[in-house]
Design a protein around this motif. Structure first.
Motif, PDB file in Angstrom:
ATOM      1  N   THR A 288      26.049 -11.733 -44.571  1.00  0.00           N
ATOM      2  CA  THR A 288      27.290 -11.396 -45.260  1.00  0.00           C
ATOM      3  C   THR A 288      27.037 -10.288 -46.263  1.00  0.00           C
ATOM      4  OG1 THR A 288      29.197 -12.319 -46.424  1.00  0.00           O
ATOM      5  CG2 THR A 288      27.036 -13.070 -47.125  1.00  0.00           C
TER       6      THR A 288
ATOM      7  N   THR B  82      22.669  -3.160 -40.152  1.00  0.00           N
ATOM      8  CA  THR B  82      23.388  -4.193 -39.409  1.00  0.00           C
ATOM      9  C   THR B  82      22.725  -4.499 -38.072  1.00  0.00           C
ATOM     10  OG1 THR B  82      25.486  -3.531 -40.448  1.00  0.00           O
ATOM     11  CG2 THR B  82      25.622  -4.808 -38.412  1.00  0.00           C
TER      12      THR B  82
ATOM     13  N   LYS C 299      21.029  -8.024 -37.166  1.00  0.00           N
ATOM     14  CA  LYS C 299      21.576  -8.751 -36.020  1.00  0.00           C
ATOM     15  C   LYS C 299      20.480  -9.062 -34.994  1.00  0.00           C
ATOM     16  CE  LYS C 299      24.626  -6.577 -33.478  1.00  0.00           C
ATOM     17  NZ  LYS C 299      25.933  -6.040 -33.004  1.00  0.00           N
TER      18      LYS C 299
ATOM     19  N   ASN D  36      28.416 -15.796 -36.341  1.00  0.00           N
ATOM     20  CA  ASN D  36      27.843 -15.682 -37.692  1.00  0.00           C
ATOM     21  C   ASN D  36      27.861 -17.032 -38.414  1.00  0.00           C
ATOM     22  OD1 ASN D  36      26.565 -14.012 -39.614  1.00  0.00           O
ATOM     23  ND2 ASN D  36      28.462 -13.707 -40.750  1.00  0.00           N
TER      24      ASN D  36
ATOM     25  N   PHE E   7      30.019  -8.443 -37.031  1.00  0.00           N
ATOM     26  CA  PHE E   7      29.466  -7.704 -38.162  1.00  0.00           C
ATOM     27  C   PHE E   7      30.334  -6.483 -38.473  1.00  0.00           C
ATOM     28  CE2 PHE E   7      25.872  -9.836 -36.083  1.00  0.00           C
ATOM     29  CZ  PHE E   7      25.459 -10.639 -37.131  1.00  0.00           C
TER      30      PHE E   7
ATOM     31  N   ASN F  86      33.480  -7.736 -40.155  1.00  0.00           N
ATOM     32  CA  ASN F  86      33.247  -8.095 -41.555  1.00  0.00           C
ATOM     33  C   ASN F  86      33.115  -6.868 -42.455  1.00  0.00           C
ATOM     34  OD1 ASN F  86      33.460 -10.854 -41.434  1.00  0.00           O
ATOM     35  ND2 ASN F  86      31.279 -11.219 -41.156  1.00  0.00           N
ATOM     36  N   GLU F  87      32.557  -5.792 -41.924  1.00  0.00           N
ATOM     37  CA  GLU F  87      32.466  -4.571 -42.714  1.00  0.00           C
ATOM     38  C   GLU F  87      33.856  -4.058 -43.087  1.00  0.00           C
ATOM     39  OE1 GLU F  87      30.146  -2.010 -40.264  1.00  0.00           O
ATOM     40  OE2 GLU F  87      28.370  -3.301 -40.387  1.00  0.00           O
TER      41      GLU F  87
END
Length: 340
Positions: free
Chosen positions: A4, A134, A138, A255, A324, A327-328
């Protein structure tokens, strides 16, 4: 949550380890590096670093956290960005993250916080630095369990793809409304069944005539309880099989940590948070109707009156299922992130 982005001073984060974007001589510098030295106790930390220096670009070493909330400080030398050799810079930056993560794993760390390495005075373009970070994180999480945080001072400290942000902004402009509006996702099952033979209803127009047989509803509370829909956890497990995915693949793509997913799998009456339910829908690459159905079984719906929901809808209808990346964008819009 395994990965996160947080808007927080890295020296105040209570993780097992934090990462210092160091120079190869491990000397106290400015910016984040200087802040870490000051918060840890610069004399003690410098003495510990002197015993480990010098290091190579991409190499990581570890010291105690001293006065920091973190038990350890992992010092890693990120690359100075070379625009004439971007692939070399990318390889070195990726190794900085992976070497830090593997060192944390060797020291049994369950959580770690990173700054955006090399994105300051070392000149690495922020959007590219974020992309490399990222991907490296990942890849690591594909084989290991660890709570990983990317600490930024504010949301302007890194740049998401301008093209993606522009597309999301346009979608929000076209679809986000301030007032609650009737939509298919806000109808109850009984309403859907009653309206199943109607192609389209104009909001505000008179209701069409529907036969009494279609409108016939259960007589009492016992009948309603006897006709409950399939619960969330049952639907989720059925979808995992139908999409030919494994449990591990799903909770990592969502996630989520293994313990939370285990609760969902074993608890027949378990009701997840909305963010967790959406994360699982994204992991399963469900289309919008499938997502609506899964959310409804947890008591939720997507609404055009919520900016968070509109952003999620954009990614789903465009077949973009990288949590990901989602979320960005959520972070840039000051929205809660997906995951556990």
């Amino acid at each position: 949550m395994p990965f996160t982005i947080v808007r927080q001073d890295i020296t105040k984060i209570k993780t097992d380890a934090i990462v210092n974007a160091a120079n190869t001589e491990l000397k106290m510098g400015g910016g984040v590096c200087g802040a870490i030295f000051k918060a840890a106790g610069k004399n003690e930390l410098q003495e510990a670093c002197n015993e480990l220096s010098p290091i190579k670009t991409g190499e990581a070493v570890i010291t105690p956290g001293f006065a920091l909330p973190a038990s350890y400080i992992i010092h890693v030398a990120g690359p100075v960005y070379d625009p004439s050799s971007p692939k070399v810079s990318e390889k070195l930056l990726r190794s900085a993250y992976l070497n830090s993560l593997n060192l944390a794993k060797d020291y049994k760390c369950k959580s770690i916080a990173f700054p955006l390495i090399s994105s300051g005075i070392y000149g690495y373009p922020k959007s590219e630095a974020l992309k490399v970070a990222t991907i490296a994180i990942k890849d690591f999480l594909g084989n290991h369990d660890m709570d990983i945080y990317l600490a930024v001072f504010d949301k302007d400290s890194f740049m998401v793809s301008e093209k993606l942000l522009g597309e999301v902004a346009s979608y929000i402009d076209d679809n986000y409304i301030e007032k609650h509006k009737l939509s298919r996702r806000e109808l109850l099952d009984i309403e859907r069944r009653a309206l199943s033979d109607v192609d389209h209803i104009e909001y505000g127009s008179p209701m069409p005539q529907i036969s009494e047989e279609v409108l016939k509803a259960p007589a009492g509370i016992d009948d309603l309880i006897d006709n409950l829909d399939e619960p969330f956890s049952t639907t989720l497990l059925r979808l995992i099989d139908a999409k030919d995915k494994t449990d591990v693949e799903v909770y990592k793509r969502a996630n989520l940590d293994r313990k939370l997913f285990s609760k969902i799998r074993t608890g027949k009456g378990y009701m997840p948070s909305k963010r967790t339910a959406i994360a699982l829908a994204v992991a399963l690459e469900l289309n919008l109707d499938e997502t609506d159905d899964l959310l409804e079984r947890a008591g939720y719906a997507l609404s055009r009156s919520q900016k968070f929901d509109v952003i999620i809808e954009y990614f789903i209808i465009n077949g973009k299922y990288d949590i990901f990346e989602i979320n960005e964008v959520l972070f840039k819009y000051d929205q809660p992130l997906l995951g556990g």
